[in-house]
Design a protein around this motif. Structure first.
Motif, PDB file in Angstrom:
ATOM      1  N   TYR A 125       0.696  -1.181   0.011  1.00 35.55           N
ATOM      2  CA  TYR A 125      -0.325   0.084  -0.002  1.00 35.55           C
ATOM      3  C   TYR A 125       0.712   1.809   0.016  1.00 35.55           C
ATOM      4  O   TYR A 125       0.130   2.074  -0.530  1.00 35.55           O
ATOM      5  N   ASN A 172      -4.657   9.656   4.374  1.00 36.55           N
ATOM      6  CA  ASN A 172      -4.505   8.669   4.296  1.00 36.55           C
ATOM      7  C   ASN A 172      -3.398   7.859   4.143  1.00 36.55           C
ATOM      8  O   ASN A 172      -2.767   7.202   3.568  1.00 36.55           O
ATOM      9  N   TYR A 191      -5.754  -2.934   4.276  1.00 37.59           N
ATOM     10  CA  TYR A 191      -5.589  -2.494   3.293  1.00 37.59           C
ATOM     11  C   TYR A 191      -6.188  -3.413   1.927  1.00 37.59           C
ATOM     12  O   TYR A 191      -5.207  -4.335   2.049  1.00 37.59           O
ATOM     13  N   THR A 208      -6.893   1.081  -1.328  1.00 41.14           N
ATOM     14  CA  THR A 208      -7.291   2.449  -0.431  1.00 41.14           C
ATOM     15  C   THR A 208      -7.346   1.355   1.162  1.00 41.14           C
ATOM     16  O   THR A 208      -7.172   0.326   1.559  1.00 41.14           O
ATOM     17  N   LEU A 233      -8.579   0.623   4.754  1.00 47.12           N
ATOM     18  CA  LEU A 233     -10.472   0.886   5.322  1.00 47.12           C
ATOM     19  C   LEU A 233      -9.409   0.571   6.380  1.00 47.12           C
ATOM     20  O   LEU A 233      -9.627  -0.261   7.401  1.00 47.12           O
ATOM     21  N   TYR A 268     -17.368   1.863   7.931  1.00 46.41           N
ATOM     22  CA  TYR A 268     -15.895   1.708   6.868  1.00 46.41           C
ATOM     23  C   TYR A 268     -16.125   2.680   6.310  1.00 46.41           C
ATOM     24  O   TYR A 268     -17.097   3.649   5.821  1.00 46.41           O
ATOM     25  N   ALA A 323     -13.002   4.750   4.111  1.00 45.54           N
ATOM     26  CA  ALA A 323     -12.114   4.965   2.784  1.00 45.54           C
ATOM     27  C   ALA A 323     -11.599   6.703   3.375  1.00 45.54           C
ATOM     28  O   ALA A 323     -11.280   7.443   2.074  1.00 45.54           O
ATOM     29  N   GLY A 330     -10.212   8.125   0.229  1.00 37.49           N
ATOM     30  CA  GLY A 330      -9.466   7.334  -0.702  1.00 37.49           C
ATOM     31  C   GLY A 330     -10.516   7.657  -0.955  1.00 37.49           C
ATOM     32  O   GLY A 330     -11.003   8.229  -1.751  1.00 37.49           O
ATOM     33  N   PHE A 331     -10.403   7.059  -3.271  1.00 35.85           N
ATOM     34  CA  PHE A 331      -9.531   5.911  -3.602  1.00 35.85           C
ATOM     35  C   PHE A 331      -8.093   6.233  -4.261  1.00 35.85           C
ATOM     36  O   PHE A 331      -8.124   7.416  -4.698  1.00 35.85           O
ATOM     37  N   LEU A 336     -15.623  -4.664  -4.107  1.00 34.64           N
ATOM     38  CA  LEU A 336     -14.916  -4.323  -2.567  1.00 34.64           C
ATOM     39  C   LEU A 336     -16.612  -4.288  -2.027  1.00 34.64           C
ATOM     40  O   LEU A 336     -16.820  -4.825  -0.674  1.00 34.64           O
ATOM     41  N   LEU A 374     -20.149   2.376   3.712  1.00 37.26           N
ATOM     42  CA  LEU A 374     -18.236   2.754   3.455  1.00 37.26           C
ATOM     43  C   LEU A 374     -19.164   4.420   2.866  1.00 37.26           C
ATOM     44  O   LEU A 374     -19.647   5.065   2.023  1.00 37.26           O
ATOM     45  N   ALA A 424     -16.683   7.031   1.366  1.00 35.30           N
ATOM     46  CA  ALA A 424     -14.977   7.186   0.179  1.00 35.30           C
ATOM     47  C   ALA A 424     -15.112   9.272   0.798  1.00 35.30           C
ATOM     48  O   ALA A 424     -15.899   9.361  -0.312  1.00 35.30           O
TER      49      ALA A 424
END
Length: 414
Positions: free
Chosen positions: A11, A25, A42, A55, A57, A69, A71, A74-75, A92, A104, A106
């Motif tokens: 990552y 991140n 990750y 990403t 998590l 969750y 991110a 992210g991503f 995902l 989730l 993001a």
């Protein structure tokens, strides 16, 4: 293409070369999440040994049986690559269902549209609105182009100064006149800067408590800041601007001696010839002597009241790959005339130049540029250093358990 869990090293190596990287991140940010009792992992997509996207998590329990969750920034992905984005989202989603995820969020580190220093859109500037379209087509729900500070979201609007091809003289010249004057005043007054260790964080906490009472916001707990210093280690910088009374007095005495010598010279000239030039010069020097005397008296009063070392302002910074981020600051009202916050900013801007950082990120602003905005004064402070307004594409929600998520949203908004 294969969806897979990634090692920390996989990552981090991919992150370092990805344009969507951000301090939020980073591995240090993930360490902070762990300290705050989030689980961290990750995931990404690989083709053979090559990582195509990745990403972090992070997750915490919600509604007892599910997990939320996030991110965070992210991503790390090419958002123009619809095939990859769709594949990653599908895989995902399948992965999160197995993990009993409820939903989730993001919030990609991608700028939306190009803006200038005033927050206005730049004609023919870049336009990354395709990111929103592609994320929605992949199954995400965009949370809107919000402004003002959102309680449950990270910063979406920022103010940034780009440093490529700049030097100190150029930066000073491009600043607002008042900002440049304030910086020069701190230099003349010899406002000093030193870095505080985590064991000295109480200087910052006391100032933050004072600032929060003055501005009417709720101060964070000490652990909130301490944990960031511990997690980011040498990438976190907590600076304090202060006045050393002994040095200040010494400078004032030297200044007084120099002024008295100049006055003697001018008086001799005036004895030889009555000149408007020397009469004006004598008046200016007399005024400077009077100001010096007042400053010496004030220095004596400051020493009696506050001691020889007087903390005036503090600021907290994060150093990332190629940018410095200014996160928090606090200052004592009693020393406003000394402009200590300007001394800290100029110190760190010069640090950024000397260490080849490309961007100095003044970070959060509300995105409301009216004079009635809650942060108008903060925005004007940052704007004085020159730079541009930046707007991120915003938050995206991916519902995993759709019916329970609808119930959760309904209960949350009651």
């Amino acid at each position: 293409m294969k969806f897979t869990k990634l090692t920390v090293d996989e990552y981090n190596l991919f992150r370092k070369i990805n344009p969507c990287r951000d301090f939020m991140n980073s591995l240090e940010a993930m360490e902070l999440k762990k300290m705050n009792h989030w689980e961290v992992e990750y995931v990404g997509v690989k083709e053979g040994n090559n990582v195509l996207c990745a990403t972090p998590l992070t997750s915490i329990p919600v509604m007892k049986v599910y997990r939320f969750y996030y991110a965070q920034r992210g991503f790390l992905i090419d958002y123009q690559n619809k095939e990859l984005l769709t594949f990653f989202t599908k895989e995902l989603l399948s992965y999160l269902k197995k993990k009993k995820a409820l939903y989730l969020i993001a919030d990609p580190n991608v700028l939306y549209k190009e803006r200038n220093i005033d927050g206005d859109l730049v004609e023919d500037g870049f336009d990354n609105s395709y990111v929103i379209q592609n994320m929605e087509q992949a199954g995400f729900i965009h949370q809107g182009l919000t402004n003002n500070f959102q309680v449950l979201s990270e910063i979406r609007w920022m103010f940034s100064l780009y440093l490529d091809g700049k030097d100190e003289a150029t930066l000073l010249k491009e600043m607002h006149q008042q900002t440049r004057w304030s910086i020069n005043k701190t230099i003349k007054q010899d406002i000093k800067i030193r870095e505080l260790s985590v064991d000295e964080i109480d200087y910052f906490i006391k100032m933050m408590d004072h600032t929060s009472q003055r501005r009417g916001f709720v101060a964070r707990e000490k652990d909130f800041y301490t944990n960031q210093m511990i997690a980011f280690k040498d990438k976190a910088k907590l600076l304090m601007a202060y006045l050393d009374i002994d040095d200040f007095n010494s400078r004032l005495k030297n200044e007084e001696e120099n002024l008295q010598n100049q006055i003697k010279e001018v008086e001799l000239k005036l004895q030889e010839i009555k000149s408007k030039k020397y009469t004006k010069k004598k008046k200016e020097l007399d005024e400077a002597i009077a100001l010096n005397s007042r400053n010496q008296k004030e220095a004596h009063e400051l020493e009696e009241k506050y001691g020889k070392i007087i903390p005036m302002a503090t600021s907290f910074f994060i150093l990332d790959e190629d940018e410095i981020i200014y996160l928090y600051s606090a200052a004592y009202d009693a020393f406003k005339k000394y402009n200590a916050p300007y001394a800290i900013q100029w110190y760190m801007i010069r640090y950024a130049l000397n260490h080849n950082y490309k961007k100095y990120n003044f970070y959060g602003i509300s995105g409301d540029f009216s004079k009635d905005a809650q942060d108008y004064g903060v925005y004007m402070f940052k704007k004085g250093f020159n730079g541009v307004v930046e707007e991120l594409v915003g938050d995206f929600v991916l519902p995993v358990k759709k019916l329970p998520y609808k119930l959760y949203k309904a209960l949350k908004h009651k």
